[in-house]
Design an enzyme around this catalytic site. Structure first.
Site, short mmCIF file in Angstrom:
data_model
loop_
_atom_site.label_atom_id
_atom_site.label_comp_id
_atom_site.label_asym_id
_atom_site.label_seq_id
_atom_site.Cartn_x
_atom_site.Cartn_y
_atom_site.Cartn_z
N HIS A 320 0.86 -1.18 0.00
CA HIS A 320 0.00 0.00 0.00
C HIS A 320 0.90 1.23 0.00
CE1 HIS A 320 -3.16 -2.78 1.88
NE2 HIS A 320 -3.63 -2.41 0.72
N ASN A 473 4.66 -2.42 4.34
CA ASN A 473 4.94 -3.78 4.81
C ASN A 473 3.73 -4.69 4.70
OD1 ASN A 473 7.37 -2.47 5.62
ND2 ASN A 473 6.28 -1.81 7.45
N HIS A 474 2.85 -4.36 3.75
CA HIS A 474 1.72 -5.23 3.44
C HIS A 474 2.10 -5.94 2.14
CE1 HIS A 474 -0.86 -1.99 5.63
NE2 HIS A 474 -0.10 -2.68 6.46
N ILE A 475 2.81 -7.04 2.28
CA ILE A 475 3.44 -7.69 1.13
C ILE A 475 2.43 -8.60 0.46
CG2 ILE A 475 5.36 -9.13 0.42
CD1 ILE A 475 6.68 -8.21 3.18
#
Lengths: 537, 208
Positions: A320, A473-475
């Protein structure tokens, strides 16, 4: 294979990775009586030590600092940079994740959102991105089960979060902090909708864990486990009979003549190799490490890696992209009371505009600003009473808002095993090529305007925009889910199109990034994987 | 707001934070106690209940001597620190560690700190505003003045706590937190009952 290989381990279900996804699957299947072995690359951590690491690090803003990388299972570090991720392309995908028992939810803001029903049909409704091969309605019961497992508190007061629910939240939401109350009062009704966030944080004693008492340190570590972390289900899985092996770095997946996975191989910290056989295999080792592992597992029949007949493994990487604003308000708001995040602005999450530019969610930061306030006041050379007053003023009045933009899956945003750099065990490091396209940039221009208008509502001064598209860090995306085996890696059940006994429990299966943190969706999909496996075990 | 809990007085609930999980989190009071256990000079100024606890430990613990009277440099550093921070009381243990870390960081620190102290004595300057103004043109003295203040306030020695070379000397007792203790927590040190955060902080006007 290797001469120094020792012994062979076996289980009904072998799970690679012990974060929230792997731990949930392990717990569910161990409860059903299956033999479950979890292989975790990183070490086992103790909460008290992470807390002490936090207190003793000078890099308080770096949430990875309390989680030092190991040599044998490195993860990204940024103060100073360890260059584990090899970053290419126009935008740096300098993501964080934790390789340790319990995984990356050791630090998160615990935001436990459901996706919107329309997020599941982006292609059909807006002509962009992809559709999910499942609908919101199919996932709804699993969303609820995930909320019960993680312990989610949310607004049960009729607030519409856009994701229809059949059951109330397991816990009512925590009462808002003064900062969040004032922010809501000012911004609500001025063209925006501010709501209480659903969070995996206890608003009362729940699941043998205490309620949040406002340590204001959800990131990088909740000192009292009032916030959910994957370690909770690791421990539950172990109690239910699962075996969790730390320091086991899986580096190869082995396929038999019938295209079934027959084993995975891991190295221990000394580099000794071990073979683990099983009936079913679940990859739950994070959205970067999973595709890397699949791509380095090559043999004569799988020259492009395991599960990769579509050539989509490692592609469609998403996050994101974030922008932010910081300013000083004309009143004392006192961020830093209660948990670090409580409210979000949700009026830009969906609409016809999604055909043209990215949807987004904005959220107010409620982290204590004392440290930043003191650093600024000291840098200004203040001393004595003026110094003390300035620290107080800045700590009371600093407003910080950040955003998550929906990015479309693009095959050129991709993870590859580096051909040059290897870690200490000789395993290729992840190389990531990433760029942000106009779909996001167009939206970010409007986000910037929204920030400016909100700053004006508070008579904002010293307004600083951060338009860098920082990763959050929303992989997601790099083992993408879809109905067509030719352009996707897993099917609607998170099962590999190519290998009948291989499942992927990770944000990497998500075909759409949406506008909200992906953890609850990962948890829901993981519980669904466990249900599927239960029917065949 | 339907969950609004009874209003709690944050200032009166400072004493102890119970360990809330089985994960080995010490209560703040127990942690303090452990820190004090081997340090004899702390006994003088601690409450009676803590004195007893400390006294019991002393017999079985090697006694670390207080900063010796002969160590004039450190005594002067504490006096200088008191002048620079105007804090009602400074922790001598933190002071000793700051002095040692600042000395290790810059070879000229001890000399400059001594020079700054001597300057304040020579000019009979008793407050930091006047001292800062007086040394304004002397870049070496000005640097050491702001360096010492920064170390006490941030609890960090090194460049602003940004890079790897920086070192944490104090966290919970860093002076920056003294400016806001009535309003926000020191992260990880919860000071009050759940829900304390719903009210506008009671501002202690006396502090400013």
């Amino acid at each position: 294979m290797a001469g120094n290989s020792v012994g062979t381990l076996a289980a009904d279900v072998v799970i690679v990775g012990s974060g929230v996804a792997g731990a949930l699957v392990a717990h569910q299947l161990a409860l059903s009586g299956a033999s479950v072995l979890v292989l975790e690359a990183g070490p086992r951590l103790e909460r008290w030590r992470i807390v002490e690491n936090y207190r003793n690090t000078p890099s308080k803003d770096d949430f990875m600092a309390p989680y030092p990388s190991t040599k044998y299972a490195p993860h990204p570090e940024y103060t100073p940079e360890n260059n584990y991720l090899i970053l290419k392309g126009t935008h740096k995908y300098n993501s964080q994740y934790i390789r340790a028992v319990g995984g990356t939810t050791w630090h998160w803001a615990a935001a436990a959102w459901r996706f919107l029903p329309n997020d599941f049909k982006m292609k059909t409704l807006y002509g962009v991105g992809r559709d999910w091969p499942i609908s919101y309605d199919e996932l709804e019961p699993y969303y609820y089960r995930a909320e019960v497992e993680l312990g989610v508190s949310g607004p049960n007061d009729g607030t519409d979060l856009g994701s229809p629910r059949k059951q109330p939240y397991p816990m009512d939401h925590l009462p808002l902090s003064w900062n969040d109350q004032r922010f809501s009062a000012v911004v609500n009704g001025a063209g925006h909708i501010v709501v209480s966030e659903p969070v995996a944080r206890n608003s009362r004693a729940y699941d043998q864990r205490p309620n949040c008492c406002g340590n204001n340190n959800c990131m990088p570590i909740c000192p009292i486990a009032a916030m959910y972390s994957g370690i909770i289900h690791v421990e539950k899985a172990e109690k239910a009979g699962a075996r969790v092996l730390a320091d086991a770095v899986v580096y190869r997946i082995e396929v038999d003549a019938k295209e079934r996975i027959s084993a995975v191989h891991y190295k221990d910290p000394e580099g000794v190799t071990h073979r683990v056989t099983g009936k079913y295999f679940v990859l739950a080792a994070n959205g970067i490490e999973i595709p890397k592992l699949m791509l380095i597992s090559t043999d004569d029949r799988h020259k492009n890696g395991i599960g990769n007949s579509s050539d989509q493994v490692g592609r469609n990487l998403m996050d994101h992209p974030g922008t932010g604003v910081t300013f000083l308000a004309n009143e004392d708001l006192w961020p830093g009371r209660g948990p670090i995040e409580m409210t979000s602005i949700v009026d830009m999450r969906d609409g016809a505009f999604r055909a043209e530019y990215a949807a987004k969610k904005l959220h107010l930061n409620n982290m204590a600003q004392t440290n930043h306030a003191a650093q600024t006041a000291l840098k200004d050379g203040l001393v004595g009473v003026k110094l003390n007053q300035e620290i107080r003023r800045r700590a009371a009045r600093t407003v910080n808002i950040n955003s998550f933009h929906d990015i479309l899956p693009d095959p050129e945003n991709r993870i590859r095993p580096s051909s040059e750099k290897r870690d200490a065990l000789g395993i290729p490091q992840p190389e990531i090529t990433y760029s942000i396209n106009d779909y996001v940039k167009k939206s970010a221009v409007l986000t910037h305007q929204a920030y400016a208008s909100i700053a004006a509502m508070f008579g904002g001064t010293e307004i600083k925009f951060d338009d860098d598209f920082a990763p959050n860090n929303h992989i997601m995306g790099a083992t993408i889910m879809g109905g067509d085996p030719r352009d996707s890696v897993v099917d609607a059940h998170c099962r590999s199109h190519d290998h009948e006994n291989l499942f992927i429990a990770s944000g990497s299966v998500m075909p759409v990034a949406g506008t909200v943190n992906c953890t609850l969706t990962i948890a829901a999909l993981s519980l669904r994987i466990a249900d599927t496996l239960r029917t065949v075990l | 707001m339907k969950q609004r809990p009874p209003v709690v007085d944050e200032r009166s609930s400072d004493q102890s934070i119970p360990a809330a999980t089985g994960n080995g989190v010490f209560s703040a009071s127990r942690r303090k106690l452990m820190l004090l256990a081997g340090v004899s000079f702390a006994v003088m100024s601690t409450p009676r209940w803590l004195q007893q606890a400390s006294a019991q430990t002393i017999s079985s613990t090697p006694v670390i001597p207080p900063p010796s009277a002969g160590n004039q440099q450190q005594t002067n550093f504490m006096a200088l620190s008191a002048l620079l921070t105007a804090a009602p009381k400074l922790n001598p243990r933190i002071g000793a560690r700051l002095y040692s870390a600042l000395s290790a960081q810059a070879i000229e620190f001890e000399k400059q700190a001594a020079a700054l102290w001597q300057y304040s004595l020579d000019h009979q300057i008793k407050d930091v505003d006047n001292l800062a103004a007086a040394v304004g043109n002397d870049s070496a003295l000005s640097l050491v003045l702001h360096g010492i203040i920064s170390a006490w306030y941030l609890g960090v020695v090194g460049d602003g706590g940004v890079t790897d070379g920086a070192k944490v000397i104090a966290f919970e007792q860093a002076l920056m937190f003294d400016q806001v203790r009535d309003a926000v927590v020191v992260p990880t040190y919860c000071r009050a009952a759940p829900g304390y955060w719903v009210t506008q902080p009671a501002v202690l006007k006396a502090r400013i």
